[in-house]
Design a protein around this motif. Structure first.
Motif, PDB file in Angstrom:
ATOM      1  N   GLY A  23      34.868  -9.820 105.653  1.00 50.94           N
ATOM      2  CA  GLY A  23      35.457 -11.090 106.057  1.00 50.94           C
ATOM      3  C   GLY A  23      36.864 -10.870 106.548  1.00 50.94           C
ATOM      4  O   GLY A  23      37.184  -9.816 107.103  1.00 50.94           O
ATOM      5  N   GLY A  24      37.711 -11.856 106.287  1.00 47.06           N
ATOM      6  CA  GLY A  24      39.093 -11.773 106.756  1.00 47.06           C
ATOM      7  C   GLY A  24      39.857 -10.596 106.192  1.00 47.06           C
ATOM      8  O   GLY A  24      40.695 -10.009 106.876  1.00 47.06           O
ATOM      9  N   GLY A  25      39.555 -10.235 104.938  1.00 45.13           N
ATOM     10  CA  GLY A  25      40.240  -9.095 104.322  1.00 45.13           C
ATOM     11  C   GLY A  25      39.891  -7.784 104.998  1.00 45.13           C
ATOM     12  O   GLY A  25      40.768  -6.976 105.304  1.00 45.13           O
ATOM     13  N   GLY A  26      38.595  -7.580 105.236  1.00 42.03           N
ATOM     14  CA  GLY A  26      38.161  -6.364 105.918  1.00 42.03           C
ATOM     15  C   GLY A  26      38.687  -6.288 107.330  1.00 42.03           C
ATOM     16  O   GLY A  26      39.085  -5.211 107.802  1.00 42.03           O
ATOM     17  N   ALA A  27      38.700  -7.425 108.012  1.00 41.10           N
ATOM     18  CA  ALA A  27      39.232  -7.475 109.373  1.00 41.10           C
ATOM     19  C   ALA A  27      40.722  -7.135 109.373  1.00 41.10           C
ATOM     20  O   ALA A  27      41.207  -6.393 110.239  1.00 41.10           O
ATOM     21  N   ILE A  77      38.772  -1.471 103.621  1.00 38.63           N
ATOM     22  CA  ILE A  77      37.703  -2.281 104.211  1.00 38.63           C
ATOM     23  C   ILE A  77      36.551  -2.411 103.223  1.00 38.63           C
ATOM     24  O   ILE A  77      36.064  -3.507 102.946  1.00 38.63           O
ATOM     25  N   ASP A  78      36.119  -1.286 102.670  1.00 42.05           N
ATOM     26  CA  ASP A  78      35.023  -1.303 101.701  1.00 42.05           C
ATOM     27  C   ASP A  78      35.488  -1.743 100.320  1.00 42.05           C
ATOM     28  O   ASP A  78      34.738  -2.411  99.588  1.00 42.05           O
ATOM     29  N   GLN A  79      36.725  -1.392  99.960  1.00 43.64           N
ATOM     30  CA  GLN A  79      37.250  -1.811  98.660  1.00 43.64           C
ATOM     31  C   GLN A  79      37.307  -3.335  98.570  1.00 43.64           C
ATOM     32  O   GLN A  79      36.970  -3.926  97.537  1.00 43.64           O
ATOM     33  N   ASP A  80      37.715  -3.971  99.657  1.00 35.63           N
ATOM     34  CA  ASP A  80      37.821  -5.430  99.669  1.00 35.63           C
ATOM     35  C   ASP A  80      36.449  -6.070  99.489  1.00 35.63           C
ATOM     36  O   ASP A  80      36.295  -7.044  98.746  1.00 35.63           O
ATOM     37  N   PRO A 119      43.899  -7.407  99.345  1.00 33.40           N
ATOM     38  CA  PRO A 119      44.785  -8.109 100.280  1.00 33.40           C
ATOM     39  C   PRO A 119      46.278  -7.912  99.962  1.00 33.40           C
ATOM     40  O   PRO A 119      47.104  -7.819 100.872  1.00 33.40           O
ATOM     41  N   MET A 120      46.602  -7.834  98.678  1.00 34.30           N
ATOM     42  CA  MET A 120      47.992  -7.558  98.304  1.00 34.30           C
ATOM     43  C   MET A 120      48.412  -6.182  98.817  1.00 34.30           C
ATOM     44  O   MET A 120      49.512  -6.008  99.356  1.00 34.30           O
TER      45      MET A 120
END
Length: 209
Positions: A23-27, A77-80, A119-120
């Motif tokens: 989602g937005g985090g991976g992007a 990307i994968d962690q999020d 995200p942080m």
């Protein structure tokens, strides 16, 4: 295969779909990695050039740091996605009795903290990458100055996007001390980062005019 291992076309297709991740985090992490990679590109186009020999040590340091930060963002990307899955499951927990409601609230709180951790980190890492471009706008090859501008704008967007993904999580938290600590750390970083990005972009535009 992880999300980060997908082809660009596959990543965009799954991002477009109704799948919760990426989602937005991976992007944000991917865009940040691209912005950081451009710092590496500028560094690689500068190193070894006689005209920039005075900055060679700095360029070598920037190259090493850019590689490290780029790798970190790609891993996010994968962690999020992994961190979001427990929160997604928590939403479906029963809440019919007071005991169930209390349990769900506790689980949601714990999972939300986990969900906002990447995200942080996106905000923190993008800020560090922005500082690299701040150096490169004057130390990097003039032939790649536009890439500094592109890189810093990618990082500006990624940093703000990371913050939005923090914001949507912390607004539901009951742990106000945690929320305050997050805001106290990241808000000044965000404000300074945006200022640096805007200044670097203005400098790039001036050099190209």
């Amino acid at each position: 295969m992880g999300i980060a291992d997908k082809k660009c076309t596959e990543f965009v297709e799954v991002l477009y779909s109704k799948s919760a991740v990426p989602g937005g985090g991976g992007a944000a992490a991917l865009v940040g990695a691209i912005g950081t990679a451009l710092a590496g590109m500028v560094g690689n186009l500068t190193t070894g050039k006689k005209k920039y020999v005075a900055y060679e040590d700095d360029i070598q340091r920037i190259l090493k740091e850019a590689q490290s930060l780029q790798d970190a963002l790609m891993a996010m990307i994968d962690q999020d996605a992994e961190n979001f899955r427990p929160l997604a499951k928590a939403y479906s927990l029963p809440a019919d009795t007071e005991e169930e409601k209390a349990h769900k609230a506790q689980v949601m709180e714990e999972c939300t903290k986990v969900a906002c951790s990447v995200p942080m980190d996106i905000v923190r890492v993008c800020y560090k990458s922005i500082k690299l471009h701040e150096e490169l706008v004057h130390k990097g090859s003039a032939l790649a100055i536009s890439d500094v501008g592109v890189g810093v704008q990618c990082l500006r967007a990624a940093m703000i996007s990371g913050w939005l993904n923090v914001l949507i999580n912390i607004k539901t938290m009951q742990d106000k001390d945690f929320v305050a600590s997050v805001e106290n750390e990241l808000k000044p970083m965000l404000e300074d980062g945006v200022k640096i990005c805007d200044a670097v972009y203005a400098d790039v535009e001036k050099q190209l005019s």
